[in-house]
Design a protein around this motif. Structure first.
Motif, PDB file in Angstrom:
ATOM      1  N   ALA A  35       0.814  -1.204   0.000  1.00 44.29           N
ATOM      2  CA  ALA A  35       0.000   0.000   0.000  1.00 44.29           C
ATOM      3  C   ALA A  35       0.850   1.257   0.000  1.00 44.29           C
ATOM      4  O   ALA A  35       2.040   1.226   0.334  1.00 44.29           O
ATOM      5  CB  ALA A  35      -0.929   0.014   1.215  1.00 44.29           C
ATOM      6  N   TRP A  36       0.221   2.355  -0.387  1.00 47.09           N
ATOM      7  CA  TRP A  36       0.810   3.682  -0.288  1.00 47.09           C
ATOM      8  C   TRP A  36      -0.051   4.538   0.631  1.00 47.09           C
ATOM      9  O   TRP A  36      -1.279   4.541   0.514  1.00 47.09           O
ATOM     10  CB  TRP A  36       0.913   4.363  -1.653  1.00 47.09           C
ATOM     11  N   PHE A  37       0.601   5.248   1.529  1.00 50.55           N
ATOM     12  CA  PHE A  37      -0.023   6.246   2.380  1.00 50.55           C
ATOM     13  C   PHE A  37       0.699   7.566   2.154  1.00 50.55           C
ATOM     14  O   PHE A  37       1.794   7.599   1.588  1.00 50.55           O
ATOM     15  CB  PHE A  37       0.070   5.851   3.855  1.00 50.55           C
ATOM     16  N   ARG A  38       0.097   8.656   2.607  1.00 50.23           N
ATOM     17  CA  ARG A  38       0.767   9.946   2.496  1.00 50.23           C
ATOM     18  C   ARG A  38       0.424  10.812   3.701  1.00 50.23           C
ATOM     19  O   ARG A  38      -0.601  10.631   4.342  1.00 50.23           O
ATOM     20  CB  ARG A  38       0.391  10.665   1.203  1.00 50.23           C
ATOM     21  N   GLN A  39       1.306  11.763   3.977  1.00 51.45           N
ATOM     22  CA  GLN A  39       1.100  12.662   5.094  1.00 51.45           C
ATOM     23  C   GLN A  39       1.523  14.065   4.690  1.00 51.45           C
ATOM     24  O   GLN A  39       2.687  14.311   4.391  1.00 51.45           O
ATOM     25  CB  GLN A  39       1.885  12.206   6.323  1.00 51.45           C
ATOM     26  N   ALA A  40       0.562  14.970   4.683  1.00 48.36           N
ATOM     27  CA  ALA A  40       0.821  16.366   4.363  1.00 48.36           C
ATOM     28  C   ALA A  40       1.218  17.115   5.630  1.00 48.36           C
ATOM     29  O   ALA A  40       0.905  16.678   6.741  1.00 48.36           O
ATOM     30  CB  ALA A  40      -0.415  17.001   3.744  1.00 48.36           C
ATOM     31  N   PRO A  41       1.902  18.250   5.496  1.00 42.91           N
ATOM     32  CA  PRO A  41       2.305  19.022   6.670  1.00 42.91           C
ATOM     33  C   PRO A  41       1.118  19.388   7.547  1.00 42.91           C
ATOM     34  O   PRO A  41       0.113  19.904   7.062  1.00 42.91           O
ATOM     35  CB  PRO A  41       2.944  20.272   6.063  1.00 42.91           C
ATOM     36  N   GLY A  42       1.225  19.086   8.829  1.00 41.58           N
ATOM     37  CA  GLY A  42       0.173  19.412   9.769  1.00 41.58           C
ATOM     38  C   GLY A  42      -1.032  18.504   9.732  1.00 41.58           C
ATOM     39  O   GLY A  42      -2.004  18.758  10.444  1.00 41.58           O
ATOM     40  N   LYS A  43      -0.990  17.450   8.925  1.00 36.72           N
ATOM     41  CA  LYS A  43      -2.118  16.539   8.806  1.00 36.72           C
ATOM     42  C   LYS A  43      -1.713  15.123   9.204  1.00 36.72           C
ATOM     43  O   LYS A  43      -0.533  14.790   9.272  1.00 36.72           O
ATOM     44  CB  LYS A  43      -2.665  16.538   7.385  1.00 36.72           C
ATOM     45  N   TYR A  80       4.950   0.253  -7.291  1.00 38.56           N
ATOM     46  CA  TYR A  80       4.997   1.570  -7.904  1.00 38.56           C
ATOM     47  C   TYR A  80       3.707   2.337  -7.654  1.00 38.56           C
ATOM     48  O   TYR A  80       2.652   1.761  -7.424  1.00 38.56           O
ATOM     49  CB  TYR A  80       5.205   1.460  -9.415  1.00 38.56           C
ATOM     50  N   LEU A  81       3.807   3.647  -7.744  1.00 38.42           N
ATOM     51  CA  LEU A  81       2.639   4.506  -7.727  1.00 38.42           C
ATOM     52  C   LEU A  81       2.800   5.525  -8.840  1.00 38.42           C
ATOM     53  O   LEU A  81       3.630   6.429  -8.740  1.00 38.42           O
ATOM     54  CB  LEU A  81       2.470   5.218  -6.379  1.00 38.42           C
ATOM     55  N   GLN A  82       2.027   5.355  -9.911  1.00 47.39           N
ATOM     56  CA  GLN A  82       2.034   6.296 -11.016  1.00 47.39           C
ATOM     57  C   GLN A  82       1.005   7.379 -10.724  1.00 47.39           C
ATOM     58  O   GLN A  82      -0.183   7.084 -10.611  1.00 47.39           O
ATOM     59  CB  GLN A  82       1.706   5.597 -12.330  1.00 47.39           C
ATOM     60  N   MET A  83       1.454   8.612 -10.603  1.00 46.38           N
ATOM     61  CA  MET A  83       0.590   9.726 -10.268  1.00 46.38           C
ATOM     62  C   MET A  83       0.473  10.645 -11.475  1.00 46.38           C
ATOM     63  O   MET A  83       1.477  11.100 -12.016  1.00 46.38           O
ATOM     64  CB  MET A  83       1.143  10.496  -9.067  1.00 46.38           C
ATOM     65  N   LYS A  84      -0.760  10.918 -11.890  1.00 49.55           N
ATOM     66  CA  LYS A  84      -1.029  11.780 -13.026  1.00 49.55           C
ATOM     67  C   LYS A  84      -1.941  12.932 -12.624  1.00 49.55           C
ATOM     68  O   LYS A  84      -2.669  12.841 -11.642  1.00 49.55           O
ATOM     69  CB  LYS A  84      -1.662  10.981 -14.167  1.00 49.55           C
ATOM     70  N   ARG A  85      -1.899  13.995 -13.411  1.00 47.95           N
ATOM     71  CA  ARG A  85      -2.715  15.186 -13.164  1.00 47.95           C
ATOM     72  C   ARG A  85      -2.611  15.615 -11.705  1.00 47.95           C
ATOM     73  O   ARG A  85      -3.618  15.821 -11.020  1.00 47.95           O
ATOM     74  CB  ARG A  85      -4.171  14.934 -13.561  1.00 47.95           C
ATOM     75  N   LEU A  86      -1.391  15.761 -11.262  1.00 49.81           N
ATOM     76  CA  LEU A  86      -1.133  16.098  -9.868  1.00 49.81           C
ATOM     77  C   LEU A  86      -1.706  17.461  -9.502  1.00 49.81           C
ATOM     78  O   LEU A  86      -1.725  18.384 -10.316  1.00 49.81           O
ATOM     79  CB  LEU A  86       0.366  16.066  -9.592  1.00 49.81           C
ATOM     80  N   LYS A  87      -2.158  17.562  -8.262  1.00 52.89           N
ATOM     81  CA  LYS A  87      -2.749  18.772  -7.726  1.00 52.89           C
ATOM     82  C   LYS A  87      -1.941  19.248  -6.529  1.00 52.89           C
ATOM     83  O   LYS A  87      -1.276  18.440  -5.876  1.00 52.89           O
ATOM     84  CB  LYS A  87      -4.195  18.519  -7.289  1.00 52.89           C
ATOM     85  N   PRO A  88      -2.001  20.534  -6.203  1.00 51.40           N
ATOM     86  CA  PRO A  88      -1.277  21.019  -5.026  1.00 51.40           C
ATOM     87  C   PRO A  88      -1.640  20.255  -3.757  1.00 51.40           C
ATOM     88  O   PRO A  88      -0.779  20.064  -2.891  1.00 51.40           O
ATOM     89  CB  PRO A  88      -1.697  22.491  -4.937  1.00 51.40           C
ATOM     90  N   GLU A  89      -2.883  19.816  -3.636  1.00 46.15           N
ATOM     91  CA  GLU A  89      -3.295  19.077  -2.462  1.00 46.15           C
ATOM     92  C   GLU A  89      -2.701  17.674  -2.379  1.00 46.15           C
ATOM     93  O   GLU A  89      -2.870  16.987  -1.374  1.00 46.15           O
ATOM     94  CB  GLU A  89      -4.832  18.997  -2.365  1.00 46.15           C
ATOM     95  N   ASP A  90      -2.002  17.237  -3.434  1.00 40.48           N
ATOM     96  CA  ASP A  90      -1.285  15.967  -3.396  1.00 40.48           C
ATOM     97  C   ASP A  90       0.067  16.100  -2.709  1.00 40.48           C
ATOM     98  O   ASP A  90       0.743  15.094  -2.485  1.00 40.48           O
ATOM     99  CB  ASP A  90      -1.072  15.416  -4.808  1.00 40.48           C
ATOM    100  N   THR A  91       0.468  17.312  -2.409  1.00 42.28           N
ATOM    101  CA  THR A  91       1.746  17.550  -1.747  1.00 42.28           C
ATOM    102  C   THR A  91       1.775  16.842  -0.398  1.00 42.28           C
ATOM    103  O   THR A  91       0.914  17.060   0.450  1.00 42.28           O
ATOM    104  CB  THR A  91       1.989  19.051  -1.556  1.00 42.28           C
ATOM    105  N   ALA A  92       2.767  15.986  -0.211  1.00 42.40           N
ATOM    106  CA  ALA A  92       2.877  15.201   1.014  1.00 42.40           C
ATOM    107  C   ALA A  92       4.136  14.343   0.956  1.00 42.40           C
ATOM    108  O   ALA A  92       4.777  14.226  -0.087  1.00 42.40           O
ATOM    109  CB  ALA A  92       1.652  14.302   1.192  1.00 42.40           C
ATOM    110  N   VAL A  93       4.450  13.742   2.086  1.00 41.41           N
ATOM    111  CA  VAL A  93       5.447  12.681   2.111  1.00 41.41           C
ATOM    112  C   VAL A  93       4.710  11.376   1.854  1.00 41.41           C
ATOM    113  O   VAL A  93       3.732  11.071   2.540  1.00 41.41           O
ATOM    114  CB  VAL A  93       6.191  12.620   3.454  1.00 41.41           C
TER     115      VAL A  93
END
Length: 128
Positions: A35-43, A80-93
């Motif tokens: 799996a893939w997880f993500r964590q944005a600043p402050g979230k 792998y995680l192929q990410m397309k049409r990225l948005k600013p809200e995708d910003t994260a670790v």
């Protein structure tokens, strides 16, 4: 012991694409759900995508469905995680994780507790 190492993150503009990789070492994880997880600043950390051992089952968070694709190459012990049409809200670790069982319900597959192994993360930054 199993170690997971993510790579492929970087700084991109909105609408761009990026491909993340997660390489496993120590032993094969071909029988594990990944799996893939993500964590944005402050979230808090949130679920992104999961794939079963054979690659025949995948599930995605609503926020990325239709834009992100998870895949795996068991011969290379890599997911792998192929990410397309990225948005600013995708910003994260972005973190990859491995667990012994794939579940069809989000109640289980989207929970951090179902995964035994975690990488240290790779930064993805999307500018507008």
């Amino acid at each position: 012991q199993v170690q997971l190492v993510e790579s492929g993150g970087g700084l991109v503009q909105a609408g761009d694409s990026l491909r993340l990789s997660c390489a496993a070492s120590g032993r094969t994880l071909s029988s594990y759900a990944m799996a893939w997880f993500r964590q944005a600043p402050g979230k808090e950390r949130e679920f992104v995508a999961v794939i079963n051992w054979s690659g025949g089952r995948t599930n995605y968070a609503d926020s990325v469905k239709g834009r992100f694709t998870i895949s795996r190459d068991n011969a290379k012990n890599t997911v792998y995680l192929q990410m397309k049409r990225l948005k600013p809200e995708d910003t994260a670790v972005y973190y990859c994780a491995g667990g012994p069982t794939y579940y069809s319900s989000a109640y289980y597959y989207a929970s951090e507790g179902g995964y035994d192994y975690w990488g240290q993360g790779t930064q993805v930054t999307v500018s507008s």
